[in-house]
Write a protein that holds these residues in place. Structure first.
Motif, mmCIF file in Angstrom:
data_model
loop_
_atom_site.group_PDB
_atom_site.id
_atom_site.type_symbol
_atom_site.label_atom_id
_atom_site.label_comp_id
_atom_site.label_asym_id
_atom_site.label_seq_id
_atom_site.Cartn_x
_atom_site.Cartn_y
_atom_site.Cartn_z
ATOM 1 N N LYS A 150 0.820 -1.208 0.000
ATOM 2 C CA LYS A 150 0.000 0.000 0.000
ATOM 3 C C LYS A 150 0.857 1.262 0.000
ATOM 4 O O LYS A 150 2.025 1.237 0.387
ATOM 5 N N GLU A 151 0.230 2.351 -0.441
ATOM 6 C CA GLU A 151 0.834 3.674 -0.363
ATOM 7 C C GLU A 151 -0.279 4.669 -0.053
ATOM 8 O O GLU A 151 -1.396 4.545 -0.568
ATOM 9 N N SER A 152 0.018 5.651 0.766
ATOM 10 C CA SER A 152 -1.002 6.585 1.249
ATOM 11 C C SER A 152 -1.717 7.307 0.105
ATOM 12 O O SER A 152 -1.108 7.684 -0.894
ATOM 13 N N VAL A 153 -3.027 7.485 0.285
ATOM 14 C CA VAL A 153 -3.855 8.261 -0.644
ATOM 15 C C VAL A 153 -4.523 9.354 0.176
ATOM 16 O O VAL A 153 -5.615 9.170 0.722
ATOM 17 N N PRO A 154 -3.875 10.525 0.288
ATOM 18 C CA PRO A 154 -4.395 11.593 1.149
ATOM 19 C C PRO A 154 -5.789 12.079 0.771
ATOM 20 O O PRO A 154 -6.509 12.624 1.612
ATOM 21 N N ALA A 155 -6.179 11.888 -0.489
ATOM 22 C CA ALA A 155 -7.489 12.383 -0.929
ATOM 23 C C ALA A 155 -8.642 11.668 -0.236
ATOM 24 O O ALA A 155 -9.764 12.196 -0.193
ATOM 25 N N LEU A 156 -8.381 10.481 0.312
ATOM 26 C CA LEU A 156 -9.425 9.743 1.011
ATOM 27 C C LEU A 156 -9.137 9.763 2.508
ATOM 28 O O LEU A 156 -8.045 9.382 2.939
ATOM 29 N N PRO A 157 -10.093 10.189 3.317
ATOM 30 C CA PRO A 157 -9.871 10.268 4.770
ATOM 31 C C PRO A 157 -9.795 8.886 5.406
ATOM 32 O O PRO A 157 -10.238 7.891 4.832
ATOM 33 N N ALA A 158 -9.237 8.826 6.580
ATOM 34 C CA ALA A 158 -9.172 7.573 7.336
ATOM 35 C C ALA A 158 -10.581 7.023 7.529
ATOM 36 O O ALA A 158 -11.517 7.763 7.831
ATOM 37 N N GLY A 159 -10.720 5.731 7.331
ATOM 38 C CA GLY A 159 -12.016 5.098 7.505
ATOM 39 C C GLY A 159 -12.884 5.095 6.264
ATOM 40 O O GLY A 159 -13.980 4.512 6.281
ATOM 41 N N HIS A 160 -12.439 5.747 5.194
ATOM 42 C CA HIS A 160 -13.235 5.761 3.968
ATOM 43 C C HIS A 160 -13.358 4.346 3.423
ATOM 44 O O HIS A 160 -12.399 3.574 3.428
ATOM 45 N N ALA A 190 -1.846 6.984 -11.333
ATOM 46 C CA ALA A 190 -1.023 8.068 -11.872
ATOM 47 C C ALA A 190 -1.865 8.998 -12.760
ATOM 48 O O ALA A 190 -2.538 8.541 -13.690
ATOM 49 N N ASN A 191 -1.860 10.282 -12.415
ATOM 50 C CA ASN A 191 -2.600 11.307 -13.169
ATOM 51 C C ASN A 191 -4.108 11.080 -13.174
ATOM 52 O O ASN A 191 -4.806 11.509 -14.095
ATOM 53 N N VAL A 192 -4.601 10.402 -12.137
ATOM 54 C CA VAL A 192 -6.032 10.110 -12.026
ATOM 55 C C VAL A 192 -6.604 10.828 -10.807
ATOM 56 O O VAL A 192 -6.205 10.529 -9.675
ATOM 57 N N PRO A 193 -7.533 11.785 -10.973
ATOM 58 C CA PRO A 193 -8.194 12.400 -9.822
ATOM 59 C C PRO A 193 -9.011 11.347 -9.074
ATOM 60 O O PRO A 193 -9.812 10.629 -9.681
ATOM 61 N N VAL A 194 -8.792 11.242 -7.779
ATOM 62 C CA VAL A 194 -9.465 10.222 -6.980
ATOM 63 C C VAL A 194 -10.920 10.605 -6.754
ATOM 64 O O VAL A 194 -11.234 11.642 -6.165
ATOM 65 N N ASN A 195 -11.815 9.759 -7.236
ATOM 66 C CA ASN A 195 -13.255 9.990 -7.081
ATOM 67 C C ASN A 195 -13.963 8.637 -7.194
ATOM 68 O O ASN A 195 -14.405 8.249 -8.276
ATOM 69 N N PRO A 196 -14.041 7.878 -6.102
ATOM 70 C CA PRO A 196 -14.546 6.503 -6.158
ATOM 71 C C PRO A 196 -15.902 6.335 -6.827
ATOM 72 O O PRO A 196 -16.150 5.309 -7.470
#
Length: 309
Positions: free
Chosen positions: A97-107, A123-129
């Motif tokens: 794993k590597e941290s994804v700051p865009a998602l809060p803890a517990g998401h 890479a170059n992908v805006p995080v939006n589940p």
């Protein structure tokens, strides 16, 4: 038991995504996993007559696709970013794993996205589940996920155009621009793309095993290159090709032994060919004979499909 545990973990993860995206609670995951297992052996229901039926069934059986809690696959719905990312993570079998700051803890999607981040998929992908993916957005995720296996895409094409040219994405319907990037990627179409990825990874892994067996057999004995071509099976044909200094060819196939005078040989290649679609499952070149050093020269994304560099 370790493999079974990993498979169950992946299934729980994917079913959990479907639960939360459809308003359910995470406590329902285990119950729905049991229901999902039963659904896999049930009739194909809403995709029984869909063109992507085989691809959907393959993905459900291998554990990188899943149904919704209602027991249906919904092949005509647009795939979400989290669904597609989760499938890519499952096929790649990413564990680190590597941290994804865009998602809060517990998401609910944080674990999946952290694995995808480590693998370079984001890479170059805006995080939006919850984002509904276009063909261009999905194609970018594919190229990110498959860069370790097939390298960079054709730089002269969009992600959509490059993936269509490669043969892993359908062109736009007749009457529209072939490489139309803004069209939604439906879940049925996503299943077909993902089956290509699963199959490609599998065949490259099998090719690597054959290549290692071939490499171990090679020896220089009394001025000759001696070895044996591994015996292929119903899925693969194996081939050793010697190019002589007179530019002629000597070819040895499945299970054949060979003794070739070293002073007549300019280069050697070993190729594993998928007999079902004639694609290469591995190409290994020996160009510094008598040193038995090799380098891998697999077909890359920017090379036209069916040809090798």
């Amino acid at each position: 038991m370790k493999l079974i545990g990993k498979t169950v973990w992946t299934s729980l993860l994917l079913v959990g995504i479907a639960v939360v995206q459809n308003g359910g609670s995470e406590s329902e995951v285990l119950r729905l996993h049991v229901a999902e297992a039963a659904a896999k052996s049930a009739p194909a229901s809403d995709y029984a007559n869909h063109p992507a039926k085989d691809a959907i069934s393959h993905g459900l059986q291998k554990g990188y696709l899943w149904k919704y809690p209602d027991g249906k696959f919904h092949p005509e719905q647009t795939v979400t970013q989290s669904q597609f990312v989760a499938s890519l993570v499952a096929i790649r079998q990413v564990s680190e794993k590597e941290s994804v700051p865009a998602l809060p803890a517990g998401h609910w999607a944080k674990d999946i996205y952290e694995r995808a981040q480590k693998a370079g998929i984001l890479a170059n992908v805006p995080v939006n589940p919850n984002k509904l993916l276009t063909k261009e957005e999905a194609a970018l995720l594919v190229f990110n996920a498959w860069k370790p296996f097939r390298g960079e895409k054709n730089p002269n094409l969009s992600n959509t155009g490059a993936l269509i040219t490669w043969g892993w994405m359908k062109a736009a319907p007749s009457g529209q621009p072939k490489f139309r990037e803004d069209l939604p990627l439906l879940r049925g179409d996503a299943a077909e793309i993902l089956r290509y990825l699963w199959t490609d990874k599998w065949q490259l892994e099998q090719g690597a095993k054959y290549a290692e067996e071939f490499h171990r057999s090679l020896k220089i004995v009394n001025g000759n290159i001696v070895g044996k071509v591994p015996k292929g099976d119903g899925d693969f044909m194996t081939r050793a090709l010697f190019v002589t200094k007179q530019n002629s060819r000597a070819i040895f196939l499945n299970g054949e032994n060979f003794v070739v005078p070293l002073n007549q040989v300019d280069s050697l290649s070993f190729t594993i060919i998928n007999t079902r679609d004639s694609t290469d499952a591995g190409i290994y070149l020996y160009t510094k004979l008598p040193k038995l050093e090799r380098y891998k020269n697999d077909q890359m994304f920017h090379t036209p499909r069916g040809k090798s560099e």
